[in-house]
Design a protein around this motif. Structure first.
Motif, mmCIF file in Angstrom:
data_model
loop_
_atom_site.group_PDB
_atom_site.id
_atom_site.type_symbol
_atom_site.label_atom_id
_atom_site.label_comp_id
_atom_site.label_asym_id
_atom_site.label_seq_id
_atom_site.Cartn_x
_atom_site.Cartn_y
_atom_site.Cartn_z
ATOM 1 N N LYS A 193 -14.517 -9.026 -87.384
ATOM 2 C CA LYS A 193 -13.629 -8.714 -86.260
ATOM 3 C C LYS A 193 -14.431 -8.473 -84.973
ATOM 4 O O LYS A 193 -14.099 -9.007 -83.908
ATOM 5 C CB LYS A 193 -12.768 -7.487 -86.571
ATOM 6 C CG LYS A 193 -11.784 -7.128 -85.450
ATOM 7 C CD LYS A 193 -10.918 -5.943 -85.828
ATOM 8 C CE LYS A 193 -9.845 -5.691 -84.766
ATOM 9 N NZ LYS A 193 -10.417 -5.407 -83.433
ATOM 10 N N ALA A 194 -15.499 -7.668 -85.095
ATOM 11 C CA ALA A 194 -16.334 -7.385 -83.917
ATOM 12 C C ALA A 194 -16.956 -8.670 -83.372
ATOM 13 O O ALA A 194 -17.001 -8.891 -82.152
ATOM 14 C CB ALA A 194 -17.422 -6.379 -84.286
ATOM 15 N N PHE A 253 -6.688 -9.847 -88.358
ATOM 16 C CA PHE A 253 -8.108 -10.157 -88.150
ATOM 17 C C PHE A 253 -8.241 -11.537 -87.498
ATOM 18 O O PHE A 253 -7.604 -12.497 -87.918
ATOM 19 C CB PHE A 253 -8.879 -10.089 -89.471
ATOM 20 C CG PHE A 253 -9.187 -8.676 -89.884
ATOM 21 C CD1 PHE A 253 -10.424 -8.103 -89.593
ATOM 22 C CD2 PHE A 253 -8.234 -7.901 -90.521
ATOM 23 C CE1 PHE A 253 -10.711 -6.803 -89.948
ATOM 24 C CE2 PHE A 253 -8.501 -6.585 -90.878
ATOM 25 C CZ PHE A 253 -9.742 -6.032 -90.597
ATOM 26 N N ALA A 270 -11.925 -13.721 -93.249
ATOM 27 C CA ALA A 270 -11.381 -12.480 -92.695
ATOM 28 C C ALA A 270 -9.980 -12.696 -92.141
ATOM 29 O O ALA A 270 -9.124 -11.812 -92.227
ATOM 30 C CB ALA A 270 -12.303 -11.947 -91.596
ATOM 31 N N LEU A 285 -15.152 -7.535 -93.207
ATOM 32 C CA LEU A 285 -13.982 -7.652 -92.324
ATOM 33 C C LEU A 285 -14.262 -7.024 -90.960
ATOM 34 O O LEU A 285 -13.976 -7.634 -89.915
ATOM 35 C CB LEU A 285 -12.770 -6.962 -92.956
ATOM 36 C CG LEU A 285 -12.103 -7.627 -94.158
ATOM 37 C CD1 LEU A 285 -10.874 -6.816 -94.586
ATOM 38 C CD2 LEU A 285 -11.694 -9.051 -93.852
ATOM 39 N N ASN A 286 -14.808 -5.820 -90.971
ATOM 40 C CA ASN A 286 -15.058 -5.123 -89.703
ATOM 41 C C ASN A 286 -16.086 -5.862 -88.854
ATOM 42 O O ASN A 286 -15.929 -5.990 -87.639
ATOM 43 C CB ASN A 286 -15.523 -3.690 -89.982
ATOM 44 C CG ASN A 286 -14.435 -2.842 -90.637
ATOM 45 O OD1 ASN A 286 -13.248 -3.141 -90.525
ATOM 46 N ND2 ASN A 286 -14.831 -1.794 -91.329
ATOM 47 N N ASP A 287 -17.144 -6.352 -89.507
ATOM 48 C CA ASP A 287 -18.176 -7.096 -88.778
ATOM 49 C C ASP A 287 -17.629 -8.411 -88.227
ATOM 50 O O ASP A 287 -17.972 -8.819 -87.105
ATOM 51 C CB ASP A 287 -19.370 -7.371 -89.697
ATOM 52 C CG ASP A 287 -20.155 -6.111 -90.035
ATOM 53 O OD1 ASP A 287 -19.931 -5.071 -89.383
ATOM 54 O OD2 ASP A 287 -20.984 -6.166 -90.971
ATOM 55 N N GLN A 300 -14.863 -4.721 -97.034
ATOM 56 C CA GLN A 300 -14.383 -4.049 -95.826
ATOM 57 C C GLN A 300 -15.410 -4.120 -94.704
ATOM 58 O O GLN A 300 -15.066 -4.306 -93.534
ATOM 59 C CB GLN A 300 -14.030 -2.588 -96.132
ATOM 60 C CG GLN A 300 -13.212 -1.914 -95.035
ATOM 61 C CD GLN A 300 -11.904 -2.625 -94.729
ATOM 62 O OE1 GLN A 300 -11.122 -2.926 -95.635
ATOM 63 N NE2 GLN A 300 -11.645 -2.924 -93.462
ATOM 64 N N THR A 301 -16.689 -3.993 -95.068
ATOM 65 C CA THR A 301 -17.751 -4.141 -94.073
ATOM 66 C C THR A 301 -17.734 -5.542 -93.471
ATOM 67 O O THR A 301 -17.863 -5.719 -92.243
ATOM 68 C CB THR A 301 -19.124 -3.867 -94.716
ATOM 69 O OG1 THR A 301 -19.151 -2.521 -95.183
ATOM 70 C CG2 THR A 301 -20.258 -4.074 -93.713
#
Length: 362
Positions: free
Chosen positions: A259-260, A29, A23, A255-257, A252-253
């Motif tokens: 980052k969180a 990120f 990521a 990447l977002n996960d 994309q999922t």
């Protein structure tokens, strides 16, 4: 550092990724990276007739190549000489822009990032050799660069050779310690380089770049195991880049996960909360396994799985480090836990414990 004999030496530490791999190549990120007490050392001595570049480790170098039609096309991203030459080119370009006269010199490179019998541990030698070369040349030409400027100059030199990656390993080699890192916008850099001098570029803020030094909880212990099979980061990153195009929603999922997860882990460092750090390390491992599944890239090899399982059995949080496919795994564990039995089990399963410590820059 300049010795009484006029010999200039500079060193840069190797690194390992703790979390946030893959990521982190995307702009902004986060990842966490740690600098280790194994180094690449570059020495420079002025010469008057001819210069030389000599590396103790890389006198005989492996080359990777592919066939394109009838042509042999070489991939030089794992060849350290290209990073040395790129670092020289960029640093001397900067030196000229600030009015320095270029000289002739002998440059020698020595690395303890690999073992004496040639084992490659995956500690980021290309980044460390780039940073050490830039640092040595800055001392040689009396260039007063801040760590931020050193990072930027070494990043450009590294990117010119590798073409991909996050440059987080450059940050670890420059700043040392535990680093929370977010990558800059590489498209912006490519555009602005054509209209900006190097001197100006090093002074500018770089969009999305963030480098924060973290302090681990006092009870945190970092264990490193090497699985005996070196991996090519460049080739693995290339494969993930293909999956990014073909599986856009899943990527994309991820990447977002990621980052969180990393935001929570960084908070764990700020709060000195070992349990939170371990929880998010395990979470990051699951996310990387999901990435491996939809990209068909073998990030976690069977022996890395075994290494992690053995560590988890005694309360450690474990995962692969870096691109995976071999190389190292890491464990974060409470230092009060007895680890000698774990190391014996690793040894019984052909996993080599690397007895390394975190390197803090003076």
């Amino acid at each position: 550092m300049k010795g009484s004999d006029g010999l200039i030496t500079a060193k840069a530490p190797g690194k390992l990724y703790i979390a946030g791999e893959y990521a982190v190549v995307e702009t902004g990120f986060p990842a966490i990276i740690v600098a280790l007490n194994q180094f690449v050392t570059v020495s420079i001595e002025e010469s008057h007739e001819y210069g030389s570049i000599v590396s103790k480790q890389y006198q005989e170098n492996s080359l990777f190549w592919q066939r394109q039609g009838d042509e042999m096309v070489f991939d030089n991203r794992d060849n350290p000489f290209h990073y040395i030459l790129s670092a020289i080119k960029l640093t001397e370009q900067y030196a000229r822009q600030v009015g320095k006269t270029l000289s002739v010199y002998h440059l020698r490179v020595n690395s303890d990032l690999d073992s004496e019998d040639g084992k490659k541990y995956g500690l980021g030698s290309s980044a460390a050799v780039t940073v050490a070369t830039v640092k040595a040349l800055c001392a040689f030409y009396d260039l007063q660069l801040s760590n931020d400027e050193l990072y930027k100059l070494a990043s450009i030199a590294h990117l010119d050779v590798q073409g991909n990656g996050s440059l987080g390993d450059i940050a670890a080699s420059v700043y040392g310690g535990w680093v929370a890192y977010r990558s800059f916008d590489k498209q912006w850099l490519a555009q602005v380089r054509s209209t900006t001098t190097l001197k100006e570029l090093l002074k500018m803020p770089w969009p999305a770049l963030s480098i924060e030094l973290l302090t681990p909880p006092a009870e945190l212990s970092l264990l490193i195991g090497w699985t005996g099979s070196p991996a090519s980061t460049s080739h693995l990153v290339d494969k993930i880049a293909l999956a990014k195009i073909e599986k856009q929603a899943a990527y994309q999922t991820f990447l977002n996960d990621s980052k969180a997860c990393l935001d929570e882990m960084i908070t764990g460092f700020r709060q000195q909360d070992l349990t939170k750090i371990q929880t998010e390390l395990r979470h990051n491992r699951v996310l990387l396994q999901q990435l491996a599944n939809f990209s068909h890239v073998a990030i976690e090899t069977r022996i890395l799985q075994k290494m992690g399982k053995l560590a988890e059995e005694i309360g450690g949080a474990a995962k692969t480090s870096g691109a995976g496919g071999g190389d190292c795994g890491i464990v974060i564990i409470d230092r009060a836990i007895e680890t000698a039995p774990l190391f014996q089990k690793w040894h019984d399963n052909q996993i080599e414990r690397l007895n390394l410590a975190v390197h803090l820059v003076d």
